[in-house]
Design a protein around this motif. Structure first.
Motif, PDB file in Angstrom:
ATOM      1  N   ASP A   1       0.866  -1.173   0.000  1.00 38.21           N
ATOM      2  CA  ASP A   1       0.000   0.000   0.000  1.00 38.21           C
ATOM      3  C   ASP A   1       0.910   1.233   0.000  1.00 38.21           C
TER       4      ASP A   1
ATOM      5  N   ASN B   1      -4.976   3.625  -3.547  1.00 34.76           N
ATOM      6  CA  ASN B   1      -6.130   4.472  -3.818  1.00 34.76           C
ATOM      7  C   ASN B   1      -5.656   5.908  -3.713  1.00 34.76           C
TER       8      ASN B   1
ATOM      9  N   SER C   1      -5.085   3.809  -8.409  1.00 32.67           N
ATOM     10  CA  SER C   1      -6.522   3.733  -8.703  1.00 32.67           C
ATOM     11  C   SER C   1      -6.919   4.739  -9.781  1.00 32.67           C
TER      12      SER C   1
ATOM     13  N   LYS D   1      -9.267  -0.105  -4.385  1.00 29.42           N
ATOM     14  CA  LYS D   1      -9.308  -1.083  -3.308  1.00 29.42           C
ATOM     15  C   LYS D   1     -10.612  -0.872  -2.531  1.00 29.42           C
ATOM     16  N   PRO D   2     -11.312  -1.865  -2.079  1.00 29.05           N
ATOM     17  CA  PRO D   2     -10.856  -3.260  -1.971  1.00 29.05           C
ATOM     18  C   PRO D   2     -11.238  -4.166  -3.146  1.00 29.05           C
TER      19      PRO D   2
ATOM     20  N   PHE E   1      -5.900  -5.734  -7.276  1.00 26.64           N
ATOM     21  CA  PHE E   1      -4.772  -6.549  -6.799  1.00 26.64           C
ATOM     22  C   PHE E   1      -4.355  -7.561  -7.877  1.00 26.64           C
TER      23      PHE E   1
ATOM     24  N   GLU F   1      -8.534  -2.901   2.523  1.00 29.55           N
ATOM     25  CA  GLU F   1      -7.581  -3.415   1.538  1.00 29.55           C
ATOM     26  C   GLU F   1      -7.118  -4.845   1.838  1.00 29.55           C
TER      27      GLU F   1
ATOM     28  N   GLY G   1      -9.657  -7.220   0.513  1.00 29.92           N
ATOM     29  CA  GLY G   1      -9.601  -7.226  -0.950  1.00 29.92           C
ATOM     30  C   GLY G   1      -8.423  -8.028  -1.471  1.00 29.92           C
TER      31      GLY G   1
END
Ligand SMILES: [Mg+2]
Length: 233
Positions: free
Chosen positions: A17, A125, A149, A156-157, A162, A186, A189
């Motif tokens: 992240d 994100n 994003s 996410k999620p 991913f 997240e 996800g």
């Protein structure tokens, strides 16, 4: 929703992240970025706050200038193009300070992964202006694949964001670790996408039954690298 499975089998890539994981984003900085954006647009922060919050998905799934054009039209707001450009500049200035000083252990951990030949990904994100800040930062050359994003049109999620990162890394999602501070669900996800999701525990009481670490350098141990290159990476 089920928790992440324990780490098992070789980890072939590590996906991170961004905000609060690799780059600090304290609440006061977040507030400052918003307040200065509003003022640059000639709006009172309290009048922009509601529409800004309600349109987060639009802001973080497309180009920021297009989003601001749309917001101006929706609000019938009087800011002009120069004010809009200034708003984008002040946002970059505030957020850029975070990129100038990445999170503790971030550069060290990514550098070690790079030295081990482990592909490194990022899923964030964020608004589209993050691209330049990220690529120009000390983190930029250490990340092989970054899925933002605002560029992917996914947030996410959603497991798809991913899976997109895993595909771009050329690694099965089931062989990826995902490391994040837990915002935006997240970890659920990433788990749904097949990754082993790891909570970077910043003391924010995110409920997570899967693996957790207290600092980024612990990723290497958790992934089973133990300072050596994993087999077949
Ligand atoms: Mg985060």
């Amino acid at each position: 929703m089920s928790a992440a499975a324990p780490v098992r089998g070789p980890v072939r890539a590590v996906v991170f992240d961004l905000w609060k994981t690799l780059v600090p984003l304290p609440d006061d900085v977040k507030r400052q970025a918003f307040t200065e954006t509003a003022r640059a647009l000639g709006m009172r922060p309290e009048e922009l706050a509601g529409p800004w919050a309600q349109t987060r998905v639009r802001r973080e799934t497309g180009p920021l200038d297009v989003y601001l054009d749309g917001l101006r039209a929706d609000l019938d707001a009087p800011w002009d193009d120069a004010q809009q450009a200034e708003a984008m500049r002040v946002r970059r200035a505030v957020h850029g300070r975070g990129f100038a000083r990445p999170a503790e252990g971030a550069v060290e951990t990514l550098t070690r992964l790079k030295a081990l030949g482990v592909p490194v990904g990022l899923v964030s994100n964020c608004s589209s202006d993050v691209r330049d800040m990220l690529d120009a930062s000390a983190l930029g050359p250490l990340i092989d694949v970054s899925v933002l994003s605002a560029e992917a049109g996914l947030m996410k999620p959603d497991p798809e964001i991913f899976l997109l990162a895993a595909r771009r890394l050329g690694v099965d999602s089931g062989a990826c670790l995902y490391v994040g501070d837990g915002h935006d669900d997240e970890l659920d996800g990433a788990s749904m996408a097949g990754m082993t999701a790891v909570l970077l525990d910043l003391g924010e009481d995110h409920p997570w039954a899967g693996p957790r670490i207290g600092g980024l350098p612990e990723v290497l141990e958790l992934a089973g690298y133990g300072g050596r290159a994993p087999d077949a990476v």
